[in-house]
Structure formats: structure tokens, C-alpha cells
Write a protein that holds these residues in place. Structure first.
Motif, short mmCIF file in Angstrom:
data_model
loop_
_atom_site.label_atom_id
_atom_site.label_comp_id
_atom_site.label_asym_id
_atom_site.label_seq_id
_atom_site.Cartn_x
_atom_site.Cartn_y
_atom_site.Cartn_z
N ILE A 129 -25.13 47.19 69.54
CA ILE A 129 -25.49 48.30 68.66
C ILE A 129 -26.73 48.91 69.27
CG2 ILE A 129 -26.35 48.96 66.37
CD1 ILE A 129 -24.81 46.65 65.15
N LEU A 137 -30.32 50.42 58.07
CA LEU A 137 -28.92 50.15 58.42
C LEU A 137 -28.39 48.97 57.61
CD1 LEU A 137 -26.40 50.73 60.06
CD2 LEU A 137 -27.38 49.35 61.92
N LEU A 176 -20.48 51.74 64.82
CA LEU A 176 -21.85 51.40 65.23
C LEU A 176 -21.90 50.79 66.62
CD1 LEU A 176 -23.08 49.62 61.97
CD2 LEU A 176 -23.73 51.90 62.78
#
Length: 186
Positions: A129, A137, A176
């Protein structure tokens, strides 16, 4: 604790009295009040225990592997575990209303939200990520998971909706993931 857990999961907070708990546990009210100040205090203890068990079950379901796969596996395990009606009642419906938003949020931050944050941290460190602020997040993922679980809980047939909800969560998480660099053509 076991008697209270069973009653809260089956009947909810409002429909469970201290008398019900002491009767089921075969204890006196004096014994109850020696350990807990009131019904809310034992509910809080049962809720914490439920969150601990959920965390342990999620961690067991994550298995081993790369950080992103473990994060994704944990999120999907959360949905699967939330299919249990008693778990839904205790953790999704009763917890926020009985404990209040601040206490409920603090418990979630120590348990599920903490696990999600750790998973994101590991996936960022592994390059799976892209680097970004973890707390927003994690809160977004946790919010999506919680609302997805609430959505499933209100369906007439939650099991029938699980596959589509899992697919949406997987799609959100997959978006993501960084794309592995492609090897140069030979």
C-alpha cells in the motif's frame, strides 16, 4: 460473566436484569455487587471480552502470509464472524448504545481498529500500500466493515447477502494495493 454473556447475546441489555444474571449464574445479588457496581459494569466487561474474542478469532483467521493478504483476510473474517446473531447484538447494536459513543469507540480503537492499523502499517512497510496516513485509512476501513456488518444484520437472509458484501470489501481493499513493478521486457 458466562451467564451475563449468554443473556445479553440472546435477549439484549434492556431485557436482561441483574436478577436474571444472578439466577442464571446461581449467585446471590451480594456476590454480583461484590464484583460489579451495576448491570452496565458487567455489560462493559462482557463487551470487552467479546471484543477480545473477536480479535483472537480474526487473528487466527488471518493465518500467515504477506501483510496485505493478512489485512484483507482479517477484514473478511470480521464480516464472517459478524454473521452470528449474538455477536451482532452485543458488538454492533448494544455496545454503542449501552456504553456510549466515547467508551465504545475507545474499546474499538484498542481492538479491531488497532488490528486494522497494524495491518495497514505492515502493508505500507512491505510496499503493498502506498505510504499514507494510517489512522484515517484505518477508520475508513473500520467504518466500511462495521456498516457492511450492520447492513447484513438487517437483511431477512444475511447469509444470502454475504458474498456480495465480501466482494465489495475485497474490491475496496484491492484498490489500495500498489501494483508490483513490471519487469523490463527482455
Amino acid at each position: 460473566m458466562a451467564a451475563a454473556r449468554s443473556l445479553f447475546r440472546a435477549h439484549g441489555y434492556a431485557e436482561t436484569s441483574v436478577d436474571d444474571i444472578t439466577r442464571a449464574a446461581e449467585l446471590t445479588k451480594g456476590a454480583f455487587y461484590h464484583h460489579f457496581t451495576d448491570k452496565k459494569a458487567i455489560f462493559h466487561a462482557v463487551y470487552e471480552e467479546g471484543e477480545d474474542q473477536l480479535l483472537a478469532d480474526i487473528m487466527a483467521a488471518c493465518g500467515h502470509g504477506d501483510p496485505f493478504s493478512m489485512l484483507k483476510g482479517g477484514c473478511l473474517a470480521f464480516l464472517d464472524l459478524m454473521m452470528d446473531a449474538g455477536t451482532q447484538r452485543l458488538l454492533l447494536r448494544e455496545g454503542p448504545s449501552v456504553l456510549g459513543w466515547d467508551v465504545w469507540r475507545e474499546v474499538c480503537a484498542r481492538h479491531s481498529l488497532g488490528l486494522i492499523t497494524a495491518g495497514i502499517r505492515g502493508a505500507i512497510k512491505a510496499g503493498q500500500i502506498r505510504p499514507r496516513p494510517m489512522e484515517p485509512l484505518a477508520a475508513t476501513i473500520y467504518g466500511a466493515l462495521t456498516e457492511a456488518a450492520r447492513y447484513l444484520a438487517q437483511l431477512d437472509d444475511p447469509a444470502a447477502g454475504l458474498a456480495s458484501v465480501r466482494a465489495e470489501i475485497e474490491g475496496m481493499l484491492d484498490a489500495l494495493r500498489t501494483q508490483p513493478e513490471q519487469a523490463p521486457a527482455a
